[in-house]
Design a protein around this motif. Structure first.
Motif, mmCIF file in Angstrom:
data_model
loop_
_atom_site.group_PDB
_atom_site.id
_atom_site.type_symbol
_atom_site.label_atom_id
_atom_site.label_comp_id
_atom_site.label_asym_id
_atom_site.label_seq_id
_atom_site.Cartn_x
_atom_site.Cartn_y
_atom_site.Cartn_z
ATOM 1 N N ALA A 1 4.055 -1.770 -4.966
ATOM 2 C CA ALA A 1 3.490 -1.892 -3.625
ATOM 3 C C ALA A 1 4.364 -1.177 -2.598
ATOM 4 C CB ALA A 1 3.337 -3.367 -3.253
ATOM 5 N N ARG A 2 5.671 -1.247 -2.790
ATOM 6 C CA ARG A 2 6.567 -0.561 -1.859
ATOM 7 C C ARG A 2 6.354 0.940 -1.922
ATOM 8 N NH1 ARG A 2 11.378 1.984 -1.780
ATOM 9 N NH2 ARG A 2 12.751 1.661 0.025
ATOM 10 N N ARG A 3 6.172 1.486 -3.110
ATOM 11 C CA ARG A 3 5.910 2.911 -3.219
ATOM 12 C C ARG A 3 4.609 3.278 -2.533
ATOM 13 N NH1 ARG A 3 10.223 4.724 -3.152
ATOM 14 N NH2 ARG A 3 9.157 6.730 -3.404
ATOM 15 N N ALA A 4 3.628 2.375 -2.628
ATOM 16 C CA ALA A 4 2.341 2.654 -1.982
ATOM 17 C C ALA A 4 2.438 2.580 -0.468
ATOM 18 C CB ALA A 4 1.281 1.680 -2.494
ATOM 19 N N LEU A 5 3.431 1.847 0.056
ATOM 20 C CA LEU A 5 3.580 1.710 1.500
ATOM 21 C C LEU A 5 4.287 2.900 2.140
ATOM 22 C CD1 LEU A 5 4.614 -2.061 1.710
ATOM 23 C CD2 LEU A 5 2.458 -1.050 2.484
ATOM 24 N N VAL A 6 4.843 3.786 1.332
ATOM 25 C CA VAL A 6 5.570 4.922 1.889
ATOM 26 C C VAL A 6 4.621 5.853 2.635
ATOM 27 C CG1 VAL A 6 6.964 6.954 1.322
ATOM 28 C CG2 VAL A 6 7.415 4.779 0.187
ATOM 29 N N ARG A 7 3.414 6.045 2.116
ATOM 30 C CA ARG A 7 2.487 6.974 2.766
ATOM 31 C C ARG A 7 2.103 6.510 4.162
ATOM 32 N NH1 ARG A 7 -2.539 9.124 -0.599
ATOM 33 N NH2 ARG A 7 -0.761 10.119 -1.638
ATOM 34 N N ARG B 1 4.961 7.086 6.498
ATOM 35 C CA ARG B 1 5.117 8.460 6.981
ATOM 36 C C ARG B 1 4.275 8.681 8.237
ATOM 37 N NH1 ARG B 1 6.936 12.586 3.709
ATOM 38 N NH2 ARG B 1 5.368 13.968 4.642
ATOM 39 N N THR B 2 3.072 8.123 8.238
ATOM 40 C CA THR B 2 2.228 8.243 9.426
ATOM 41 C C THR B 2 2.869 7.570 10.627
ATOM 42 O OG1 THR B 2 0.287 8.250 7.990
ATOM 43 C CG2 THR B 2 -0.085 7.815 10.328
ATOM 44 N N LYS B 3 3.459 6.386 10.404
ATOM 45 C CA LYS B 3 4.119 5.674 11.488
ATOM 46 C C LYS B 3 5.318 6.457 12.011
ATOM 47 C CE LYS B 3 5.005 2.117 14.128
ATOM 48 N NZ LYS B 3 4.123 1.733 15.247
ATOM 49 N N THR B 4 6.099 7.025 11.113
ATOM 50 C CA THR B 4 7.244 7.823 11.536
ATOM 51 C C THR B 4 6.800 9.026 12.351
ATOM 52 O OG1 THR B 4 8.444 7.137 9.548
ATOM 53 C CG2 THR B 4 9.302 9.034 10.737
ATOM 54 N N GLY B 5 5.685 9.633 11.946
ATOM 55 C CA GLY B 5 5.173 10.770 12.698
ATOM 56 C C GLY B 5 4.771 10.399 14.107
ATOM 57 N N ARG B 6 4.235 9.197 14.311
ATOM 58 C CA ARG B 6 3.873 8.764 15.665
ATOM 59 C C ARG B 6 5.108 8.433 16.498
ATOM 60 N NH1 ARG B 6 -0.431 5.706 13.073
ATOM 61 N NH2 ARG B 6 0.830 3.817 13.321
ATOM 62 N N LEU B 7 6.141 7.897 15.859
ATOM 63 C CA LEU B 7 7.357 7.557 16.597
ATOM 64 C C LEU B 7 8.158 8.800 16.969
ATOM 65 C CD1 LEU B 7 8.624 4.420 14.610
ATOM 66 C CD2 LEU B 7 7.590 4.445 16.881
ATOM 67 N N ASP C 1 11.098 6.581 6.722
ATOM 68 C CA ASP C 1 9.912 6.177 5.956
ATOM 69 C C ASP C 1 10.253 5.028 5.013
ATOM 70 O OD1 ASP C 1 8.633 8.243 7.213
ATOM 71 O OD2 ASP C 1 8.784 9.620 5.513
ATOM 72 N N GLU C 2 11.353 5.160 4.303
ATOM 73 C CA GLU C 2 11.760 4.116 3.363
ATOM 74 C C GLU C 2 12.062 2.806 4.082
ATOM 75 O OE1 GLU C 2 11.874 4.155 0.105
ATOM 76 O OE2 GLU C 2 11.239 6.243 -0.127
ATOM 77 N N ALA C 3 12.713 2.902 5.244
ATOM 78 C CA ALA C 3 13.035 1.689 6.003
ATOM 79 C C ALA C 3 11.766 0.990 6.484
ATOM 80 C CB ALA C 3 13.937 2.036 7.181
ATOM 81 N N ILE C 4 10.794 1.752 6.960
ATOM 82 C CA ILE C 4 9.544 1.148 7.430
ATOM 83 C C ILE C 4 8.779 0.553 6.260
ATOM 84 C CG2 ILE C 4 7.320 1.657 8.499
ATOM 85 C CD1 ILE C 4 8.699 3.761 10.194
ATOM 86 N N ALA C 5 8.745 1.253 5.119
ATOM 87 C CA ALA C 5 8.048 0.724 3.940
ATOM 88 C C ALA C 5 8.695 -0.566 3.448
ATOM 89 C CB ALA C 5 8.033 1.779 2.836
#
Length: 629
Positions: A302-308, A311-317, A333-337
């Motif tokens: 599930a953590r691997r699936a949350l990386v994508r 990435r979108t969240k990091t792009g907005r920040l 990305d890893e920290a947010i996931a």
């Protein structure tokens, strides 16, 4: 007993009769009860006995004026629980003696012990006992029951010690197997009654739905059955540790003195055998470990699936910065996931009760029938394999107990371990000890009244003075509970800044009856004036694994209008660029160091200007310290 001189007094010495053995060995659990009693009473004087302020608001739940006033009710419940422990011990000592006791004293003492147990069961259901009042009508009942239990215990030990009858008891304590099965059955029946009660209450008064932010059905992570789930976890933990201890003792007593350690050898049938429920507990622990390993693997996937989506969240920040610093962006990305993994872990607590409940019901039912794990199969080889797996489970329980000790030692040396344990401990000990008077003390029983008195003192210091209350993490929960308790005349001159609060992410899921949209909107309303935004700013980060916004996720549930302006997201890290003044990249703080965030000082000043219209005074003695929590 051959070659063990320390067992001689129980074989050919002064304690050679079964009654004397029971009387002497009963001193061990009596000492355990006394220690728990002493600790509970000592902490009660420090926490629950703290004087409560006379001013408070009117409401229910966390806003109830007597919610944190547990001095009287905890005292009454503590007395009833201690009396229950002594009466249970009396019954376990007296029942094996009945068939060999020709006197009237034994049945009379057993009847008294059972009557004490019945009185305790009735007592914890009486409103006069559980009502949070200084002088409840249950004080006399609690005192009478405890006195009866103590006198009965003393007479029981005296009677058992001087009982002249002697008979062969075989390996193990007489009647212990039946007693263990009976206790397990009684506890499962109580959990079943509790589950049915919650089901009836849910149908009679369904909660608001949904709570949002991933809360399913508006009942939180446990779907409204949090109390039975916690009860099952407690029963499973108690059974597991008892099984590990009993198996190691049985293995020790079954081995001839001087014999080599046999490793994972099965306890021989002719030796002391642990009670059947504990044999099922050893096998069940292995099954739970396998299930837990599969769940851990699922969380990793599930953590691997949350990386994508991360990435979108990091792009907005950090718009347009990923091509310039791809590795640093990947770290974010890893920290947010990892932070979002909490949203997957918390619901697992709700499902944890299902396999434990099935194992507990199946194991207790088979134990009632006298069936051991090895009796489930006909082949000798498979039966030995099941016995070996059960024995392995008891060794693993011992390793788990040792792991808890090591975890406690690591908490003193490593901040990350200490913070993880602290989160679990803070959530568990936040609630009043009326849930169990012999548990760890509730620190909020003292902190909330102290904060109420402090806020009242500061607002009364000068006319028009205002106060800004800052709470970080669990401190935000304490601040929320305090403000809900405050009298409106004090609360109207108080503002609130929360950083990384677990209010919605943890509390709304685990305790939806006390923290939900209605409660949070009520708090924001209490901190608002007509036509003005609330005197409340909530700072949160996408990299925070425990804290988050107080409003629901968009699309999950309608956002209460009064909560809409409260949340304010803080970027973490502050930048993806290399910082020469730091000699590296800005750190990813996650749940820590909110006071160092660029928007923290601005939030405090904004709330300060809103407090009491023109009041901008801040308690200077507290302004230089870190936020509460």
């Amino acid at each position: 007993t051959a070659g063990r001189a320390w067992l001689a007094p129980f074989i050919d010495g002064p304690f050679d009769t079964p009654g004397r053995r029971l009387a002497v060995l009963a001193l061990v659990p009596i000492a355990g009860i006394a220690v728990l009693w002493r600790l509970a009473r000592r902490t009660w004087w420090t926490y629950e006995a703290y004087p409560a302020p006379e001013f408070a608001s009117a409401g229910d739940g966390l806003a109830a004026p007597t919610f944190w006033h547990g001095r009287a009710v905890v005292r009454r419940l503590r007395v009833l629980h201690v009396a229950t422990a002594f009466a249970t011990l009396d019954a376990l000592v007296l029942v094996p003696l009945l068939g060999h006791d020709r006197s009237v004293a034994g049945p009379v003492l057993l009847g008294t012990a059972l009557a004490t147990l019945l009185a305790c069961a009735v007592g914890v259901c009486l409103p006069a006992v559980v009502r949070r009042e200084p002088r409840g009508g249950g004080d006399w009942l609690a005192a009478a029951v405890l006195t009866t239990a103590l006198v009965t215990t003393a007479l029981t030990l005296w009677h058992a010690f001087w009982l002249p009858a002697s008979w062969p008891t075989g390996p193990g304590l007489p009647g212990y197997g039946k007693a263990a099965v009976g206790l397990f059955t009684a506890q499962l029946l109580l959990l079943a009654v509790l589950t049915v009660t919650i089901f009836v209450q849910r149908r009679a008064q369904p909660p608001d739905r949904p709570l949002g932010y991933g809360v399913s059905f508006g009942y939180g992570a446990s779907f409204g059955y949090g109390a039975p789930v916690v009860g099952l976890l407690a029963l499973g933990a108690a059974a597991a540790f008892a099984a590990g201890l009993l198996y190691r003792v049985a293995d020790f007593l079954s081995r001839a003195p001087g014999a080599p350690e046999t490793g994972l050898a099965v306890v021989p049938v002719e030796g002391p055998q642990p009670a059947t429920p504990y044999q099922w507990a050893g096998l069940g622990f292995v099954i739970l470990l396998v299930t837990g390993s599969l769940a851990t693997l699922g969380l990793y996937r599930a953590r691997r699936a949350l990386v994508r989506p991360a990435r979108t969240k990091t792009g907005r920040l950090f718009p347009g910065q990923r091509p310039l610093n791809p590795q640093r962006a990947a770290d974010v990305d890893e920290a947010i996931a990892s932070a979002r993994l909490t949203d997957r872990i918390v619901p697992l607590l709700g499902w944890a009760g299902l396999p434990i409940g099935l194992l507990a019901v199946a194991g207790t039912g088979l134990a009632l029938a006298g069936t051991r794990p090895a009796d489930m199969v006909g082949g000798t080889t498979v039966a030995r394999l099941l016995d070996a797996v059960t024995n392995i489970g008891t060794y693993l329980i011992g390793i788990a107990a040792l792991g808890l000790v090591v975890l406690g030692l690591l908490a003193y040396r490593y901040d990350r371990v200490r913070r993880f344990i602290g989160v679990v401990w803070d959530v568990g000990t936040f609630w009043p000890r009326t849930c169990h008077p012999l548990g760890p003390p509730c620190y909020a029983e003292r902190i909330v009244p102290e904060l109420m008195v402090r806020l009242a003192q500061l607002t009364a210091a000068r006319p028009g003075a205002g106060v800004v209350l800052v709470g970080h993490g669990q401190g935000a929960v304490l601040a929320t509970a305090t403000l809900l308790q405050l009298h409106p005349t004090v609360r109207e001159r108080v503002g609130l800044v929360t950083t990384g609060p677990p209010l919605r992410r943890l509390y709304a899921r685990l305790f939806p009856a006390y923290v939900n949209d209605t409660v949070l909107a009520e708090l924001a309303t209490c901190l608002s004036r007509p036509g003005a935004p609330p005197r409340w700013v909530n700072l949160w980060r996408a990299t925070d694994p425990t804290g988050g916004p107080v409003t629901p996720k968009p699309g999950r549930a309608p956002v209460p209008a009064v909560l809409a302006p409260v949340d304010r997201e803080v970027r973490d890290p502050v930048s993806l660029d290399f910082a020469p003044e730091l000699g590296g990249y800005p750190p990813i703080h996650g749940h820590l160091a909110y006071e160092e965030a660029p928007g923290f000082a601005a939030a405090v000043l904004q709330v300060a200007r809103m407090v009491a219209g023109t009041a901008t005074d801040i308690d200077q003695s507290a302004s230089d310290r870190r936020p509460a929590g």
